[in-house]
Design an enzyme around this catalytic site. Structure first.
Site, PDB file in Angstrom:
ATOM      1  N   ASP A 115     103.524 100.094   6.529  1.00 51.02           N
ATOM      2  CA  ASP A 115     103.486 100.340   8.209  1.00 51.02           C
ATOM      3  C   ASP A 115     103.310  99.723   9.227  1.00 51.02           C
ATOM      4  O   ASP A 115     103.625 100.970  10.297  1.00 51.02           O
ATOM      5  CB  ASP A 115     101.329 100.477   8.116  1.00 51.02           C
ATOM      6  CG  ASP A 115     101.253 101.235   7.076  1.00 51.02           C
ATOM      7  OD1 ASP A 115     101.194 101.706   6.030  1.00 51.02           O
ATOM      8  OD2 ASP A 115      99.822 101.385   7.340  1.00 51.02           O
ATOM      9  N   GLU A 161     106.185  98.325  10.215  1.00 47.31           N
ATOM     10  CA  GLU A 161     107.930  98.120   9.691  1.00 47.31           C
ATOM     11  C   GLU A 161     108.006 100.017  10.295  1.00 47.31           C
ATOM     12  O   GLU A 161     108.926 100.492  11.088  1.00 47.31           O
ATOM     13  CB  GLU A 161     108.383  97.980   8.906  1.00 47.31           C
ATOM     14  CG  GLU A 161     109.624  97.675   9.100  1.00 47.31           C
ATOM     15  CD  GLU A 161     110.403  97.727   9.392  1.00 47.31           C
ATOM     16  OE1 GLU A 161     111.906  97.265   9.942  1.00 47.31           O
ATOM     17  OE2 GLU A 161     109.485  96.221  10.313  1.00 47.31           O
ATOM     18  N   TYR A 162     106.950 100.470   9.633  1.00 43.70           N
ATOM     19  CA  TYR A 162     107.209 102.301   9.485  1.00 43.70           C
ATOM     20  C   TYR A 162     107.016 102.597  11.544  1.00 43.70           C
ATOM     21  O   TYR A 162     107.504 103.066  12.229  1.00 43.70           O
ATOM     22  CB  TYR A 162     106.381 103.245   9.214  1.00 43.70           C
ATOM     23  CG  TYR A 162     106.095 104.542   9.318  1.00 43.70           C
ATOM     24  CD1 TYR A 162     107.121 105.476   8.162  1.00 43.70           C
ATOM     25  CD2 TYR A 162     105.501 105.142   9.642  1.00 43.70           C
ATOM     26  CE1 TYR A 162     107.301 106.753   8.450  1.00 43.70           C
ATOM     27  CE2 TYR A 162     105.540 106.799   9.663  1.00 43.70           C
ATOM     28  CZ  TYR A 162     106.713 107.472   9.104  1.00 43.70           C
ATOM     29  OH  TYR A 162     106.750 108.709   9.015  1.00 43.70           O
ATOM     30  N   ASP A 163     106.002 102.202  11.729  1.00 42.70           N
ATOM     31  CA  ASP A 163     105.593 102.418  13.404  1.00 42.70           C
ATOM     32  C   ASP A 163     106.607 101.334  14.404  1.00 42.70           C
ATOM     33  O   ASP A 163     106.641 102.411  14.964  1.00 42.70           O
ATOM     34  CB  ASP A 163     103.963 102.109  13.868  1.00 42.70           C
ATOM     35  CG  ASP A 163     102.786 102.436  13.079  1.00 42.70           C
ATOM     36  OD1 ASP A 163     102.917 103.609  12.283  1.00 42.70           O
ATOM     37  OD2 ASP A 163     102.000 101.654  12.831  1.00 42.70           O
ATOM     38  N   SER A 221      95.748 135.133  -6.947  1.00 43.32           N
ATOM     39  CA  SER A 221      95.438 134.495  -7.745  1.00 43.32           C
ATOM     40  C   SER A 221      94.959 133.838  -9.439  1.00 43.32           C
ATOM     41  O   SER A 221      95.740 134.373  -9.861  1.00 43.32           O
ATOM     42  CB  SER A 221      93.878 134.192  -7.386  1.00 43.32           C
ATOM     43  OG  SER A 221      93.067 135.549  -7.616  1.00 43.32           O
ATOM     44  N   LEU A 222      93.635 132.788  -9.298  1.00 42.34           N
ATOM     45  CA  LEU A 222      94.271 132.603 -11.375  1.00 42.34           C
ATOM     46  C   LEU A 222      92.679 133.242 -11.809  1.00 42.34           C
ATOM     47  O   LEU A 222      91.775 132.920 -11.000  1.00 42.34           O
ATOM     48  CB  LEU A 222      94.567 130.816 -11.007  1.00 42.34           C
ATOM     49  CG  LEU A 222      95.601 130.070 -10.697  1.00 42.34           C
ATOM     50  CD1 LEU A 222      95.479 128.808 -10.497  1.00 42.34           C
ATOM     51  CD2 LEU A 222      96.327 130.967 -11.479  1.00 42.34           C
ATOM     52  N   GLU A 270      98.888 120.939 -15.161  1.00 36.37           N
ATOM     53  CA  GLU A 270      98.985 121.004 -13.564  1.00 36.37           C
ATOM     54  C   GLU A 270      97.535 120.407 -13.522  1.00 36.37           C
ATOM     55  O   GLU A 270      96.226 121.157 -13.739  1.00 36.37           O
ATOM     56  CB  GLU A 270      99.468 120.667 -12.251  1.00 36.37           C
ATOM     57  CG  GLU A 270     100.255 121.917 -11.973  1.00 36.37           C
ATOM     58  CD  GLU A 270     100.468 122.793 -11.897  1.00 36.37           C
ATOM     59  OE1 GLU A 270     100.705 124.046 -11.127  1.00 36.37           O
ATOM     60  OE2 GLU A 270     101.807 122.617 -12.002  1.00 36.37           O
ATOM     61  N   LYS A 278      94.583 121.205 -10.907  1.00 31.87           N
ATOM     62  CA  LYS A 278      94.086 122.500  -9.906  1.00 31.87           C
ATOM     63  C   LYS A 278      93.561 121.793  -8.586  1.00 31.87           C
ATOM     64  O   LYS A 278      92.672 121.063  -8.477  1.00 31.87           O
ATOM     65  CB  LYS A 278      93.333 123.425 -10.482  1.00 31.87           C
ATOM     66  CG  LYS A 278      92.866 124.586  -9.386  1.00 31.87           C
ATOM     67  CD  LYS A 278      92.105 125.493 -10.483  1.00 31.87           C
ATOM     68  CE  LYS A 278      92.022 126.651  -9.326  1.00 31.87           C
ATOM     69  NZ  LYS A 278      91.367 126.757  -8.156  1.00 31.87           N
ATOM     70  N   ASP A 314      92.161 120.750  -4.482  1.00 30.26           N
ATOM     71  CA  ASP A 314      91.123 121.483  -3.936  1.00 30.26           C
ATOM     72  C   ASP A 314      91.466 121.323  -2.843  1.00 30.26           C
ATOM     73  O   ASP A 314      90.833 120.596  -1.366  1.00 30.26           O
ATOM     74  CB  ASP A 314      89.404 120.036  -4.267  1.00 30.26           C
ATOM     75  CG  ASP A 314      88.637 121.126  -4.213  1.00 30.26           C
ATOM     76  OD1 ASP A 314      88.639 122.417  -4.211  1.00 30.26           O
ATOM     77  OD2 ASP A 314      87.230 120.653  -4.719  1.00 30.26           O
ATOM     78  N   LYS A 346     100.410 126.955 -17.186  1.00 33.11           N
ATOM     79  CA  LYS A 346     101.185 127.996 -16.890  1.00 33.11           C
ATOM     80  C   LYS A 346     102.573 127.962 -17.608  1.00 33.11           C
ATOM     81  O   LYS A 346     102.614 127.179 -18.446  1.00 33.11           O
ATOM     82  CB  LYS A 346     101.879 127.714 -15.183  1.00 33.11           C
ATOM     83  CG  LYS A 346     101.126 127.403 -14.142  1.00 33.11           C
ATOM     84  CD  LYS A 346     101.513 127.264 -12.845  1.00 33.11           C
ATOM     85  CE  LYS A 346     100.727 127.199 -12.055  1.00 33.11           C
ATOM     86  NZ  LYS A 346     101.243 126.191 -10.460  1.00 33.11           N
ATOM     87  N   CYS A 363      65.014  99.664  13.180  1.00 29.35           N
ATOM     88  CA  CYS A 363      63.661  98.807  12.352  1.00 29.35           C
ATOM     89  C   CYS A 363      64.073  97.639  13.494  1.00 29.35           C
ATOM     90  O   CYS A 363      64.848  97.201  13.915  1.00 29.35           O
ATOM     91  CB  CYS A 363      63.512  98.943  11.644  1.00 29.35           C
ATOM     92  SG  CYS A 363      61.999  97.477  11.287  1.00 29.35           S
ATOM     93  N   CYS A 416      60.778  92.185   9.275  1.00 31.62           N
ATOM     94  CA  CYS A 416      61.090  93.223   8.153  1.00 31.62           C
ATOM     95  C   CYS A 416      61.244  92.570   6.685  1.00 31.62           C
ATOM     96  O   CYS A 416      61.966  92.271   6.636  1.00 31.62           O
ATOM     97  CB  CYS A 416      61.912  94.539   8.640  1.00 31.62           C
ATOM     98  SG  CYS A 416      61.582  95.721   7.479  1.00 31.62           S
TER      99      CYS A 416
END
Ligand code: IVH
Length: 727
Positions: free
Chosen positions: A59, A61-63, A108-109, A149, A151, A153, A328, A464, A470
């Site tokens: 990360d 290096e990417y930055d 839609s499916l 594949e 589905k 969400d 499919k 608390c 306690c």
């Protein structure tokens, strides 16, 4: 593919920030090449991360590449290009979304379920078998080939590329007309702004799902709950809500990703990229769009059901949320033969998993006390099966969340259990609220110790105030203290800790070091009597003491530790392992830390005002100081070191922005020197900027500084300043 050999050959980008070559045009060429190389390297890193699932760059290096490119583009505004990875967030907040008409409707499916508890004699998978039978009959073949594949969400998305460049992102809407969310879609790093390779048609439409990975969803919600913000109900809402933001900067801050599951040529809806869907998706993947690695091709109904069961078994481990799988017919000519019914294709089927959300009734709302006293409201539920597990409790997180949901005892609620996530209450079904319910209120006193429950200003959690008085906090505090990453008392498990507290052997963590072999044996005997079990301690005629010997030895061994482990083990609110380490380094000794003021604490890297207040309050508390003294007296020890805190320099508190190229030193050198004097060097100009140093060919940052009326200094002034302070 663009050439990034300039990067691989180790050419330092900074070199191009100042004119070095003999002619200006050679210099411009070099800069252009450098920008192209940086862009290609960044695009490549995204491709490897999102498409190949094989990250190539850390990360940091990417930055660093991103910052280099930003600097280069700022110094040379003529290099600007809309498909540069620095331009993902470009557009300003919109007042609404334009409409987009889908040339090819987004359908839609049809759904199918498998009955988890089928009545005798009923095939639980009959809906899937019916689907395959219909396909076979219409095509006149047996065991046709299907793509399989997950589905996903999330939210369906249509992406339009023209000449390989992303020009539009649109939601599905009603299937015919969606919303233009291009500015938001551009911020999703998994979606390439420019296609890779070659051979794509002039106009290309890729469809797929924008989703929020589980890890990102969890991290986002944890942050919201900590900061008193509004958590997302589920990853699906997270994806949908993020894309419908009017300000693309908000979308950019949300962890979103994308999987493609369809490709078209909008100018020629009947054209196909290949003979099969799976082959077409492989081509799309080659162009840089992520295609789910858990997809494939199978034959016949047994192939489909095998895939469904396999993915179902691995569902919790997948990094993204799914609510089923999609089948499919793989061959496009067969798809065409099958056609559509109403709004769904005859050639596809969504085979859904049992719901992760169920409704049930809240029987009580209790609170649970954690290690730091945090009081978490928990809904006690009428037991309900959710995604294969019986759920009886669900967390309500904190009082704000209860108020937001307005959950009341007696309410019917939707509970959700997504994978390994702790079940939670998503919402109340208000239509089913019985008469005479009352809003829930955080109790004034701790149900375990009776101490007052208090909520500090600006904190999401009520606590608390009983501290180690306690029993609940004591148990959690000891469990934390003994845990592997803290003082690591091997073998001191939850059961022993419960009993040590139940029979009053320990009141504070320091008491652990007073325990003798006799104490452990006596404790075990009492626990066995209480539970009515055959005493293990006297089984076979001799007293088994090995476990207790081991425990006493483990406690003894834990005395030699490190300051960072000890600090972490104390369980100071907000102080995790990383902060404990930073604090140990910065202060070197426990006493130096314990005597630090809140102001001194906020000087430590990553310690903000809230954490500083917690730390100061912890050491101000007499009982905590006594516990620490007792631990040291018992022999807990560590090596103390000299403090490694940074001294505040003459430029402390100042934020400087460097722009353009400098002639006497590189940008990194300037940055190092400014930082050594205590200044902060930022990458972009804001109201907080103290002054901007503008070198040769300074670009947009200089404009912005002028617009904001921020002081602008030249290289000569910078050198003077550095010299004046001896840097
Ligand atoms: S194909 C005509 N594949 O499900 C086929 N859809 O009910 C159109 N979805 O709105 C869709 N994962 O948001 C397809 N692997 C997948 C999918 C998928 C999720 C969603 C999509 C669509 C809805 C259709």
């Amino acid at each position: 593919m663009a050439d990034n050999s300039a990067l691989n050959s180790g050419v330092d980008c900074r070199e191009h920030l100042r004119p070095t070559g003999p002619t200006m045009s050679a210099h411009v060429d070099a800069i252009q090449q450098q920008a192209a190389a940086l862009r290609a390297a960044i695009d490549d890193a995204n491709y490897r991360y999102y498409v190949l699932d094989d990250p190539s760059l850390p990360d940091a290096e990417y930055d660093r590449l991103m910052r280099e490119l930003e600097a280069l583009e700022a110094a040379h505004p003529e290099l600007a290009s809309a498909d540069s990875p620095t331009r993902r967030v470009g557009a300003r907040p919109a007042s609404g979304f334009a409409e987009v008409r889908h040339v090819i409707p987004m359908l839609s499916l049809a759904n199918a379920f498998s009955d988890a508890h089928p009545p005798a004699g009923v095939d639980p998978d009959h809906e899937v078998r019916d689907f395959v039978r219909r396909v076979e009959q219409a095509l006149g073949i047996v065991d046709p080939e299907f793509s399989v594949e997950p589905k996903f969400d999330g939210l369906a998305m249509s992406l339009r590329y023209e000449h390989g460049v992303l020009v539009q992102g649109a939601t599905r809407g009603d299937g015919t007309t969606g919303e233009d969310v291009t500015a938001n879609v551009r911020t999703v790093k998994a979606i390439p702004l420019k296609l890779r390779g070659a051979g794509w048609p002039d106009a290309l439409e890729v469809r797929g799902e924008v989703y929020m990975p589980k890890a990102g969803f969890r991290a986002y919600n944890e942050r919201m709950l900590r900061e008193g913000g509004k958590p997302l109900a589920n990853p699906r809402n997270g994806a949908a809500g993020s894309l419908r933001q009017l300000d693309p900067r908000v979308t950019a801050s949300r962890p979103l990703a994308f999987y493609a599951y369809g490709v078209y040529r909008p100018e020629d809806p009947d054209a196909v990229l290949a003979h099969r869907y799976t082959a077409a998706m492989a081509i799309v993947r080659g162009w840089g769009l992520p295609v789910c690695p858990q997809s494939g091709a199978v034959r016949g109904v047994e192939g489909l059901l095998g895939y469904f069961r396999d993915i179902g078994a691995r569902r919790d481990q997948l990094p993204y949320g799914i609510d089923g799988v999609v089948y499919k017919v793989d061959r496009y000519d067969q798809q065409r033969q099958l056609g559509f019914v109403a709004r769904a294709p005859r050639w596809a089927l969504a085979h859904k998993f049992p719901a992760e959300e169920q409704s049930t009734r809240v029987e009580a709302i209790d609170i649970q006390i954690g290690r730091t006293g945090a009081a978490t409201p928990v809904a006690r539920l009428q037991p309900v099966g959710v995604a294969g597990v019986t759920v009886t409790n669900a967390t309500l997180h904190n009082a704000d969340q209860v108020a937001r949901l307005d959950v009341r005892v007696g309410d019917s609620v939707i509970v959700r259990r997504a994978g390994d996530v702790i079940p939670e209450v998503v919402r109340v079904i208000l239509e089913r609220r019985p008469a005479h319910t009352r809003p829930w209120k955080m109790p004034a006193h701790c149900p375990v110790c009776g101490s007052a429950i208090v909520r500090e200003d600006g904190e999401a959690a009520a606590r608390c105030s009983g501290g180690l008085v306690c029993a609940a906090q004591r148990r959690e505090a000891i469990r934390h203290f003994a845990s592997r990453r803290a003082l690591d008392i091997d073998g001191l498990g939850e059961r022993y800790i419960e009993d040590l507290i139940a029979f009053d052997y320990v009141h504070s963590i320091a008491d652990l070091y007073t325990l003798t072999l006799g104490d452990f044996l006596a404790m075990k005997r009492r626990a066995e009597e209480r539970d009515g079990v055959i005493p293990e301690t006297v089984k076979a005629g001799k007293i088994a003491t090995k476990w207790a010997d081991n425990l006493v030895a483990a406690i003894e061994a834990s005395k030699a530790t490190t300051l960072e482990r000890f600090l972490f083990a104390l369980g100071i609110p907000e102080v995790g392992e990383a902060t404990a380490k930073t604090l140990a380094r910065h202060f070197g000794s426990l006493d130096a830390l314990a005597h630090a003021s809140e102001a001194e604490l906020t000087e430590v890297d990553d310690v903000g005002p809230i954490m500083a207040a917690h730390i100061a309050a912890f050491f101000a508390e007499r009982r905590n100081r006594e516990a620490i003294a007792a631990l040291r007296k018992a022999g807990v020890h560590w090596q103390e070191t000299a403090p490694q805190r940074k001294v505040a320099g003459p430029l402390a508190g100042q934020t400087v922005v460097l722009t353009g190229s400098l002639s006497k030193l590189t940008r990194d050198e300037a940055k190092d020197k400014l930082e050594s004097l205590g200044a902060k060097v930022a990458g972009s100009v804001s109201k907080k900027t103290s002054f901007v140093v503008a070198g040769e060919a300074a670009g947009s940052k200089l404009d912005k500084a002028r617009a904001l009326g921020i002081e602008i200094r030249g290289e000569a002034q910078l050198l003077e300043l550095l010299k004046a302070h001896g840097a």
